[in-house]
Design an enzyme around this catalytic site. Sequence first.
Site, PDB file in Angstrom:
ATOM      1  N   ILE A 671     -36.678 -86.456  -5.061  1.00 53.72           N
ATOM      2  CA  ILE A 671     -37.495 -85.214  -5.253  1.00 53.72           C
ATOM      3  C   ILE A 671     -38.493 -85.100  -6.490  1.00 53.72           C
ATOM      4  O   ILE A 671     -38.913 -84.002  -6.716  1.00 53.72           O
ATOM      5  CB  ILE A 671     -36.328 -83.867  -5.355  1.00 53.72           C
ATOM      6  CG1 ILE A 671     -35.576 -84.423  -6.464  1.00 53.72           C
ATOM      7  CG2 ILE A 671     -35.339 -83.954  -4.185  1.00 53.72           C
ATOM      8  CD1 ILE A 671     -34.630 -83.061  -6.825  1.00 53.72           C
ATOM      9  N   GLY A 674     -40.341 -89.008 -12.998  1.00 53.97           N
ATOM     10  CA  GLY A 674     -40.538 -88.694 -14.619  1.00 53.97           C
ATOM     11  C   GLY A 674     -40.896 -89.858 -15.461  1.00 53.97           C
ATOM     12  O   GLY A 674     -40.736 -91.126 -14.883  1.00 53.97           O
ATOM     13  N   GLY A 675     -41.094 -89.790 -16.580  1.00 51.84           N
ATOM     14  CA  GLY A 675     -41.413 -90.824 -17.597  1.00 51.84           C
ATOM     15  C   GLY A 675     -40.310 -91.713 -17.921  1.00 51.84           C
ATOM     16  O   GLY A 675     -40.556 -93.020 -18.025  1.00 51.84           O
ATOM     17  N   LYS A 693     -30.460 -88.236 -11.889  1.00 52.51           N
ATOM     18  CA  LYS A 693     -31.580 -88.953 -12.614  1.00 52.51           C
ATOM     19  C   LYS A 693     -31.123 -90.474 -12.624  1.00 52.51           C
ATOM     20  O   LYS A 693     -30.056 -90.931 -13.207  1.00 52.51           O
ATOM     21  CB  LYS A 693     -31.838 -88.611 -13.912  1.00 52.51           C
ATOM     22  CG  LYS A 693     -33.023 -89.219 -14.815  1.00 52.51           C
ATOM     23  CD  LYS A 693     -33.216 -88.979 -16.056  1.00 52.51           C
ATOM     24  CE  LYS A 693     -33.963 -87.515 -16.066  1.00 52.51           C
ATOM     25  NZ  LYS A 693     -34.074 -87.202 -17.587  1.00 52.51           N
ATOM     26  N   ASP A 806     -39.235 -81.496 -26.610  1.00 46.71           N
ATOM     27  CA  ASP A 806     -40.053 -81.696 -25.669  1.00 46.71           C
ATOM     28  C   ASP A 806     -39.939 -80.202 -24.696  1.00 46.71           C
ATOM     29  O   ASP A 806     -39.716 -80.264 -23.473  1.00 46.71           O
ATOM     30  CB  ASP A 806     -39.896 -82.822 -24.481  1.00 46.71           C
ATOM     31  CG  ASP A 806     -41.203 -82.872 -23.799  1.00 46.71           C
ATOM     32  OD1 ASP A 806     -42.118 -82.489 -24.012  1.00 46.71           O
ATOM     33  OD2 ASP A 806     -41.029 -83.715 -22.583  1.00 46.71           O
TER      34      ASP A 806
END
Length: 983
Positions: A671, A674-675, A693, A806
């Site tokens: 879905i 990311g980095g 993740k 962040d």
Amino acid sequence: MSAPNISRRTTHLFSLISLLSLIAGVNSDEIQSVLAIKTALQNSNAKVFDSWESNNPLCSFKGITCNAAGSVQQIDLSSQYLTGSIPFDSICQLKSLEKLSLGKNSLHGRVTEDINSCVNLKYLDLGNNFFSGSIPDISSLSGLEYLYMNNSGFSGTFPWSSLQNMTGLIALSLGDNSFDLTPFPNEVAKLSKLNWLYLSNCSIGGEIPAEIGNLTELINLELSSNKLTGEIPLEISKLTKLWQLELYDNQLTGTLPVGLGQLVNLEYFDASTNYLEGTLSELRFLSNLVSLQLFENNFSGDVPEELGDFKKLVNLSLYTNRLTGSLPLKLGSWSDFDFIDVSENFLTGSIPPDMCKNGKMTELLMLQNRLTGEIPASYAYCATLTRFRVSNNSLTGTVPSGLWGLPKVNIIDLAVNGFEGPITSQIGAAKSLAQLFVASNRLSGELPPEISGASSLVSIDLSSNLFSGKLPAEIGSLNQLGNLHLENNLFSGEVPASLGSCNAMSDINMANNSLSGKIPASLGSLQTLNSLDLSRNQLSGPIPVSLTSLRFSILDLSHNRLTGPIPPALSIEAYNGSFAGNDGLCSQNIKYFQRCSSDSRRSRDLHTLIACFAIGSFVLLVSLACFFYLKKSQTEHDRSLKEDSWDVKSFHVLSFSEDEILDSIKEDNLIGKGGSGNVYKVELDNGVELAVKHIWNLDSGGRKKTRSSTPMLAKDTQKSREFDAEVQTLSSIRHVNVVKLYCSITSEDSSLLVYEYLPNGSLWDRLHTCRKMALDWDTRYEIAVGAAKGLEYLHHGCGQPVLHRDVKSSNILLDEYLKPRIADFGLAKIVPANVTKDSTHVIAGTHGYIAPEYGYTYKVNEKSDVYSFGVVLMELVSGRKPIEPEYGNNKDIVSWVCSQLKTKETVLSMVDTSIAESFREEAIKVLKIAILCTARLPTLRPTMRTVVKLLEEAEPCKLVGIIVTKDGGSKKEGLKEKNTDLI
């Protein structure tokens, strides 16, 4: 001697002995009461108690003063670093006690009803401590003349009725406490003997009553940082003894009252940050003024010429008004003038020449006016100046040579004027200069190599001038330099390779010059560099491969004469257009460039052989391609997941097994990317949805680590730093507004983090992407408050402060009810317990959300998160992205918001059009908080704890103002240039 005489002497002797015995008994009781104070405060390390021993005379105790009868009359233990709770039951047994001074300590606990037994008190100081709870009724202390309870942590409702009997009060100081909101207390207006009244920042609302004029003995009146409304009453002109009048940070309206000029003894007047209007004509008669601060109002008309004759005036702050006309030319010429800020007005005329006549001036701030003429030569010799800002005016002429080299100046801002001439070699003497802004003038000549002597430089902006010649190699010795803007000039020669030594550099712009030669490979060593614009020059040669090690938010090498291949790592969509106008470049990935080819004959022969082989085996490859692809994918999946040895660490009670998670890590469930890894949605058999993740561990070269990787040192086989950071942070956090981490599952090659699944995606999705949805103001407000509480918990609620580093709308996830969760702690850092003031030395964050201090310190603290959250608030209010082309080059939403703070109409126009008209004013309240959060100077930003409080006060339909809690004291500090630092 007769018998009667002997009898009388004997009687006197017995009386004396009885009196001494009585005194001794009383003294003994008082010693016990005094020693009880020492016992209650025994945790203190203060040496004040060294003399407090029972075998010492009571009146010799340090801090104790006795009356003629030997009884304790005064206790003064102020500023003694005391801790503990006050034993009022023991203290009030001292029946002769008239003064109790315990201010400026660290005392805590509650003030109990026992204080009412101290009926003879005339002086009570409990100010500047850390008490809790409300203040009890103290009406029995009717003899009080001095009452200090300011800045001591009190809350609830103050017992104003207790003051009715205190008709002898001379000083009343209750400010800086979180009392319940109350109208201005009538009881105070009846204390006719008052000469000192400090009620700042203690939640007083409504209008200042006309009865304030009855307090004719006042020399100090401070009502700042409250919620006062209405006009300043005319009756205030009766207070002719006033020395200080502080009304700043309220919601006062109207004009300066007629008769204010009668306050001829007034030295300090501050009514800034209100809604006052009209002219300043009443100030003409206040010739004893030392400090005048009326900034952030709506005053208009001229600055009275009489201010130029004021002999004591040293501070003048009138910025952000609508003042016109010229400043008095004699301004500051009579005194040790220190500070002027008249920025953001419509002033004309020239800069008064003699404000530094006595050599004491520190700051001259006149930006954004319509000033004309030249900079007076006298300021070239003002060695005390620290800030010189005159940008956005119509000033002309040559900048006085000595101004460039002032020894203490840390900012020179001359941008957007008509200045001519060079930057002289004297700049080498400016050892404190951190920011040099001279953009958009007609300055010319070469940049002197002596600029290397200004070793504190952090930002240089020389853009849009007529500078020419070669760039000096000496610029590379500026090891604190973070921003270098030289665009739109006539510079020639090569880009200095020495720039590779500026290890703090984050932003380089040399566009639209005549630079030639190669791009120095040394730029690739600037690990903090995230913006590089060398477009529209005459640069040649290849693009250095070293640049591929950097993570650019902006890269523009277009319209040069570059040749050779574009490095594959730079041939990505994010850099589309970055290489246009270089006909000699080639690329294997970017379709509008010619494809790179080899001139080698061996390479051509090899290509021919490969082509023949491909044709001969085409049928076989087609028939087996799908089989091999599926087999390979399944094998890799099994090897990387199923066959690994996994270590599960749970942080909550789990309702799923390791195998259920591993079986779901497949392409169909992907879905997001990311980095630091991919994100999968996992639906368990019991219907529970999770987000997982998957993070690959990296080898020392930044590649995915597998068992076939070359053996490495132990330090290179660690799991990814992002994984470690996220696990360390989230495993210890329990908060409704922070995403929940159920467990981690780790192996040698990769790691899995199992989170709760948030079905409504991120706030970014809901505001800006195809998943955009209409969010009404109530929903946006609840998202803002919830996210703020999550960050508040990270900063203030954990054992050690956690910096997210962040904060952005894409890292604020929304559950099924659109309640927010702070997520993605891949950059988070827990602040060491023994480091209370230091910042973490790291470059992190996302362009558009990064606080400006990254550009000159590269250090982060909690205030950097606050800045990023302020950007999120601006997104919520405006519906805009942090970076949009409309803002202009090198501009973001913060600068755009500041540029719109002109009229009520332009401010309202910033609110997202999808927000109902009836909620526009409510949205502006949150926008004000966002502006506070994004102050350029970190010290001016509120803490997240204060942000939560401000947001709660801005609740829709709740008619309150915005109050920033001060740290203490009666004077505001650091607010003189609040708005101008956002420009």
